[in-house]
Write a protein that holds these residues in place. Structure first.
Motif, PDB file in Angstrom:
ATOM      1  N   GLN A  58      -7.738   2.813  14.589  1.00 34.25           N
ATOM      2  CA  GLN A  58      -7.552   1.396  14.282  1.00 34.25           C
ATOM      3  C   GLN A  58      -8.816   0.627  14.631  1.00 34.25           C
ATOM      4  O   GLN A  58      -9.523   0.966  15.568  1.00 34.25           O
ATOM      5  CB  GLN A  58      -6.409   0.806  15.118  1.00 34.25           C
ATOM      6  CG  GLN A  58      -5.038   1.349  14.806  1.00 34.25           C
ATOM      7  CD  GLN A  58      -4.046   0.819  15.818  1.00 34.25           C
ATOM      8  OE1 GLN A  58      -3.693   1.507  16.761  1.00 34.25           O
ATOM      9  NE2 GLN A  58      -3.599  -0.412  15.634  1.00 34.25           N
ATOM     10  N   LEU A 104      -5.910  -3.198  12.422  1.00 34.30           N
ATOM     11  CA  LEU A 104      -5.619  -2.544  11.148  1.00 34.30           C
ATOM     12  C   LEU A 104      -6.023  -1.071  11.195  1.00 34.30           C
ATOM     13  O   LEU A 104      -7.015  -0.700  11.825  1.00 34.30           O
ATOM     14  CB  LEU A 104      -6.345  -3.250  10.005  1.00 34.30           C
ATOM     15  CG  LEU A 104      -5.964  -4.716   9.798  1.00 34.30           C
ATOM     16  CD1 LEU A 104      -6.734  -5.300   8.622  1.00 34.30           C
ATOM     17  CD2 LEU A 104      -4.458  -4.881   9.602  1.00 34.30           C
ATOM     18  N   TYR A 128       4.137   8.424   5.317  1.00 35.07           N
ATOM     19  CA  TYR A 128       3.254   7.517   4.583  1.00 35.07           C
ATOM     20  C   TYR A 128       1.963   8.247   4.219  1.00 35.07           C
ATOM     21  O   TYR A 128       1.388   8.938   5.056  1.00 35.07           O
ATOM     22  CB  TYR A 128       2.852   6.310   5.442  1.00 35.07           C
ATOM     23  CG  TYR A 128       3.942   5.328   5.748  1.00 35.07           C
ATOM     24  CD1 TYR A 128       4.272   4.305   4.853  1.00 35.07           C
ATOM     25  CD2 TYR A 128       4.619   5.382   6.970  1.00 35.07           C
ATOM     26  CE1 TYR A 128       5.254   3.378   5.167  1.00 35.07           C
ATOM     27  CE2 TYR A 128       5.601   4.461   7.281  1.00 35.07           C
ATOM     28  CZ  TYR A 128       5.914   3.460   6.375  1.00 35.07           C
ATOM     29  OH  TYR A 128       6.882   2.541   6.687  1.00 35.07           O
ATOM     30  N   GLU A 159      -1.447   4.426   1.714  1.00 39.09           N
ATOM     31  CA  GLU A 159      -0.451   3.402   2.009  1.00 39.09           C
ATOM     32  C   GLU A 159      -0.705   2.724   3.351  1.00 39.09           C
ATOM     33  O   GLU A 159      -0.334   1.565   3.533  1.00 39.09           O
ATOM     34  CB  GLU A 159       0.958   4.015   2.054  1.00 39.09           C
ATOM     35  CG  GLU A 159       1.445   4.572   0.737  1.00 39.09           C
ATOM     36  CD  GLU A 159       2.781   5.258   0.906  1.00 39.09           C
ATOM     37  OE1 GLU A 159       3.822   4.614   0.629  1.00 39.09           O
ATOM     38  OE2 GLU A 159       2.800   6.437   1.333  1.00 39.09           O
ATOM     39  N   MET A 160      -1.333   3.455   4.290  1.00 40.48           N
ATOM     40  CA  MET A 160      -1.455   2.946   5.649  1.00 40.48           C
ATOM     41  C   MET A 160      -2.829   2.380   5.999  1.00 40.48           C
ATOM     42  O   MET A 160      -2.912   1.459   6.819  1.00 40.48           O
ATOM     43  CB  MET A 160      -1.085   4.039   6.650  1.00 40.48           C
ATOM     44  CG  MET A 160       0.391   4.417   6.584  1.00 40.48           C
ATOM     45  SD  MET A 160       1.520   3.004   6.828  1.00 40.48           S
ATOM     46  CE  MET A 160       1.282   2.676   8.553  1.00 40.48           C
ATOM     47  N   GLN A 164      -3.517  -1.348   6.850  1.00 44.85           N
ATOM     48  CA  GLN A 164      -2.250  -1.948   7.273  1.00 44.85           C
ATOM     49  C   GLN A 164      -2.165  -1.977   8.799  1.00 44.85           C
ATOM     50  O   GLN A 164      -2.790  -1.172   9.476  1.00 44.85           O
ATOM     51  CB  GLN A 164      -1.067  -1.141   6.726  1.00 44.85           C
ATOM     52  CG  GLN A 164      -0.993  -1.097   5.215  1.00 44.85           C
ATOM     53  CD  GLN A 164      -0.804  -2.477   4.629  1.00 44.85           C
ATOM     54  OE1 GLN A 164       0.015  -3.262   5.101  1.00 44.85           O
ATOM     55  NE2 GLN A 164      -1.578  -2.782   3.600  1.00 44.85           N
ATOM     56  N   HIS A 171       4.061  -0.870  11.110  1.00 47.62           N
ATOM     57  CA  HIS A 171       4.934  -0.186  10.147  1.00 47.62           C
ATOM     58  C   HIS A 171       5.651   1.001  10.770  1.00 47.62           C
ATOM     59  O   HIS A 171       6.736   1.367  10.314  1.00 47.62           O
ATOM     60  CB  HIS A 171       4.144   0.286   8.930  1.00 47.62           C
ATOM     61  CG  HIS A 171       3.689  -0.817   8.038  1.00 47.62           C
ATOM     62  ND1 HIS A 171       4.552  -1.646   7.365  1.00 47.62           N
ATOM     63  CD2 HIS A 171       2.440  -1.242   7.723  1.00 47.62           C
ATOM     64  CE1 HIS A 171       3.865  -2.537   6.663  1.00 47.62           C
ATOM     65  NE2 HIS A 171       2.581  -2.316   6.871  1.00 47.62           N
TER      66      HIS A 171
END
Length: 175
Positions: free
Chosen positions: A85, A90, A104, A108-109, A112, A116
């Motif tokens: 991260q 993020l 996932y 997709e991740m 993000q 989630h």
């Protein structure tokens, strides 16, 4: 050596610029990486009158690239989910094991927030841990709860560590 000579001969023959990386064995027997660039300088009549050449020692860069490639291969082949991260919270990296564990895809991740996969009742604790690690503190391994894409719960053994640059500044978080 032969490949470098061939590339130089081809550049001279075609009067085209050359950009090549190669190793040279030094007096101590060690091989070191260099980058050679050559640009033809044309006269008024269009003929090449000379070549402007540079040779740059790039051994440190090449060794760093090799280390990064090895570390990347370790992360990707690990059976552990490894998530990186940024300091903004993020997700920057999401390895294959994370895909398999949480359901996932990396696409997709990445980009993000980690929330989630963090249950709502644990998000405050996650934020506190994140802030402590941003400040440079390592968190010892502990068990916690996460949520898969399909909504099922999963107990994981989690270690959260700062990622530091060469100067020792925290630039990200590894989970």
């Amino acid at each position: 050596r032969s490949m470098t000579i061939e590339r130089w001969d081809a550049a001279v023959g075609s009067k085209a610029p050359l950009d090549i990386e190669f190793r040279i064995r030094s007096a101590d027997g060690q091989y070191r990486w260099f980058r050679s660039q050559a640009t033809p300088i044309h006269g008024d009549d269009g003929r090449v009158v000379k070549w402007l050449r540079t040779h740059t020692h790039i051994d440190d860069r090449k060794r760093s690239e090799e280390v990064q490639a090895r570390l990347g291969a370790i992360v990707e082949s690990s059976s552990d989910a490894i998530i990186g991260q940024g300091l903004d919270g993020l997700i920057l990296t999401w390895n294959l094991s994370a895909e398999q564990m949480f359901g996932y895809l990396a696409e997709e991740m990445v980009g993000q927030p980690i929330r989630h996969i963090v249950p709502p009742h644990q998000r405050q604790e996650e934020w506190i841990t994140f802030e402590e690690v941003k400040a440079g503190k390592h968190h010892r391994q502990h068990e916690t709860l996460r949520v898969r894409k399909n909504g099922t719960s999963l107990y994981v053994s989690l270690t959260v560590s700062p990622i530091k640059n060469a100067e020792g500044t925290v630039i990200g978080i590894s989970t």
